[in-house]
Every structure is written in C-alpha cells, then in structure tokens.
Design a protein around this motif. Structure first.
Motif, short mmCIF file in Angstrom:
data_model
loop_
_atom_site.label_atom_id
_atom_site.label_comp_id
_atom_site.label_asym_id
_atom_site.label_seq_id
_atom_site.Cartn_x
_atom_site.Cartn_y
_atom_site.Cartn_z
N THR A 1 15.42 25.23 82.83
CA THR A 1 15.36 26.68 82.91
C THR A 1 15.43 27.35 81.53
O THR A 1 15.53 28.57 81.45
N SER B 1 30.20 39.40 78.76
CA SER B 1 28.80 39.69 79.10
C SER B 1 27.99 40.13 77.88
O SER B 1 26.78 39.94 77.85
N TYR C 1 25.90 37.34 76.40
CA TYR C 1 24.88 36.66 77.20
C TYR C 1 23.57 36.57 76.40
O TYR C 1 23.15 37.54 75.76
N VAL D 1 29.45 27.19 86.46
CA VAL D 1 28.32 27.95 85.93
C VAL D 1 28.86 29.19 85.22
O VAL D 1 29.80 29.84 85.69
N SER D 2 28.27 29.53 84.09
CA SER D 2 28.71 30.71 83.34
C SER D 2 28.27 31.99 84.04
O SER D 2 27.46 31.96 84.97
N GLU E 1 26.25 34.18 83.09
CA GLU E 1 24.82 34.45 82.99
C GLU E 1 23.99 33.36 83.66
O GLU E 1 22.77 33.37 83.56
N GLY E 2 24.66 32.40 84.32
CA GLY E 2 23.95 31.40 85.10
C GLY E 2 23.65 30.09 84.41
O GLY E 2 22.82 29.30 84.90
N ILE E 3 24.31 29.80 83.27
CA ILE E 3 24.10 28.54 82.57
C ILE E 3 25.04 27.48 83.16
O ILE E 3 26.26 27.68 83.16
N PRO E 4 24.52 26.36 83.64
CA PRO E 4 25.39 25.30 84.16
C PRO E 4 26.11 24.61 83.00
O PRO E 4 25.47 24.06 82.10
N GLU F 1 25.04 20.88 81.49
CA GLU F 1 23.71 20.58 82.00
C GLU F 1 23.02 19.47 81.21
O GLU F 1 22.26 18.67 81.77
#
Length: 228
Positions: free
Chosen positions: A26, A134, A137, A154-155, A157-160, A163
C-alpha cells in the motif's frame, strides 16, 4: 500482508544489496535487509567525516544500517542513534537537519547525510509528549519506522506496525528516557530553534521543543541517502 517484489527502478550496479526487497502493498516503502558497519561505515567514523563529533556523546559506533527504499530513494538508516545529548544548534549548523544534508563519499559511493523527516508543516507549538499524533501523518518517519517496528496493531493513519520487519523497541534503540539516544531528532520545516523528536517506547512517541526529556535521551540517527 507483505509481498515480495523487485522495483526495477531501484536496481543498479550497487549489486545484491538492492536486488530484492520486502515491499508494502500500500506504499512505496521496501525493506532490503541489513548492512553491518564494516560493510559501510562506523558511527564514529561518520561523525568525524561530517564534523559532528562534538555535537554530543558518541555511542553505538558499530551500528547496523537498515536498507530501505522509499520515495524513489535508497536509504541506509542507522538502526540506533550514534550520538546522544545532541546539540540541536550544532546539527543545524552542519546542515544535518535539512533535506539537503551533507554530501560525502564513502567507499567510492556518494551519499547525502541527513536524518529522517517529520511533518512537512510546522510540527507543533509546544513541547508536550504525544503518541502517534495526527499532525505527523504521512511523514517519512511514520512511513518507514512504523513498518519496521514489530509492536503489532495499526497506526492512526492505517500503517500496520511491523509490516516489513519485526524489530523490537530495544533493537531500534527506542526505549524510555533512561536509555541514551531514545528520542531521535528529525528534519522538520520549522522556523524557530525547536527540535522535533520521535521515539520513546517505540517509534510512535512525539515531542517538540528546546528541552525534551532527559538530555541524554536526545539522539541523532543518521540516514545515508545513496546518490546515483
């Protein structure tokens, strides 16, 4: 889920170090493994090369370099800070807290020496501590360090987390303020003499000001950006 792929644009005469990577599905971030100090440069030798030996207290000279590709750049990121108790003013005067950094030659290759970037906007108005704020981000630190830290989850902002790799906070030198260099000073587009620091019990911590935590906690984690 991580995927294995090769980015043709990143392949070069540098050889096997950049031939294969574990890449985020992603984002444009890929992890290519580790390079020991003996295969690139030690922390102490780098500090001497860039004139930063007197900016604080040297440590972790036998540093491991993490090879990461992001934003079309090949980066060697110090696994831990190599300097603590840093002088923000000294590092700024040496050009190490800017995207242009210092251009040096190491082992016959040319590198731009800098540090990772925080928010592209003026990051904060005070020195309070926050986790995964935020307003950071999208910054380079989040894009890379969150994906290398194996904390799980998951952060915002959606970062696993983890990963691309599963380094612990200890392995990345991101423990509490009692640990020298646990907070990393970053590049930030601010117009005052404040410093932007990330770290403390993982990569999520954020602090901003002139005096952050214990003086020994303020660290410099260099990035060597390969220039081709």
């Amino acid at each position: 889920m991580s995927v294995l792929r090769v980015l043709p644009a990143l392949l070069s005469a540098a050889g096997g170090e950049w031939d294969n990577g574990v890449c985020s599905p992603t984002s444009d971030v890929c992890f290519y493994g580790e390079t020991p100090a003996a295969g690139l440069i030690s922390g102490n030798d780098l500090l001497t090369l860039i004139g930063a030996s007197a900016a604080g207290t040297k440590h972790n000279s036998n540093v491991t370099w993490l090879r990461v590709a992001a934003g079309g750049q090949k980066l060697y990121i110090a696994q831990k800070t190599i300097l603590y108790g840093v002088s923000i003013g000294t590092l700024r005067a040496l050009g190490l807290l800017s995207l242009t950094g210092q251009v040096v030659s190491i082992g016959g290759k040319t590198f731009r020496v800098r540090t990772l970037c925080g928010s592209i906007s003026n990051p904060w108005s005070g020195g309070a501590w926050a986790a995964d704020p935020s307003h950071q981000y999208g910054c380079e630190w989040n894009k890379i360090m969150y994906r290398l830290y194996g904390g799980g989850g998951v952060s915002g902002e959606g970062i696993p987390y983890g990963e691309l790799a599963k380094y612990s906070a200890a392995e990345l030198g991101l423990l509490g303020d009692e640990t020298p260099g646990s907070r990393t000073l970053l590049v930030a587009n601010n117009t005052n003499n404040y410093g932007l620091f990330r770290g403390t019990w993982g990569p999520m911590g954020h602090s901003y000001g002139t005096i952050i935590g214990a003086p020994s906690a303020r660290g410099y984690r260099p990035v060597l950006q390969l220039i081709e």
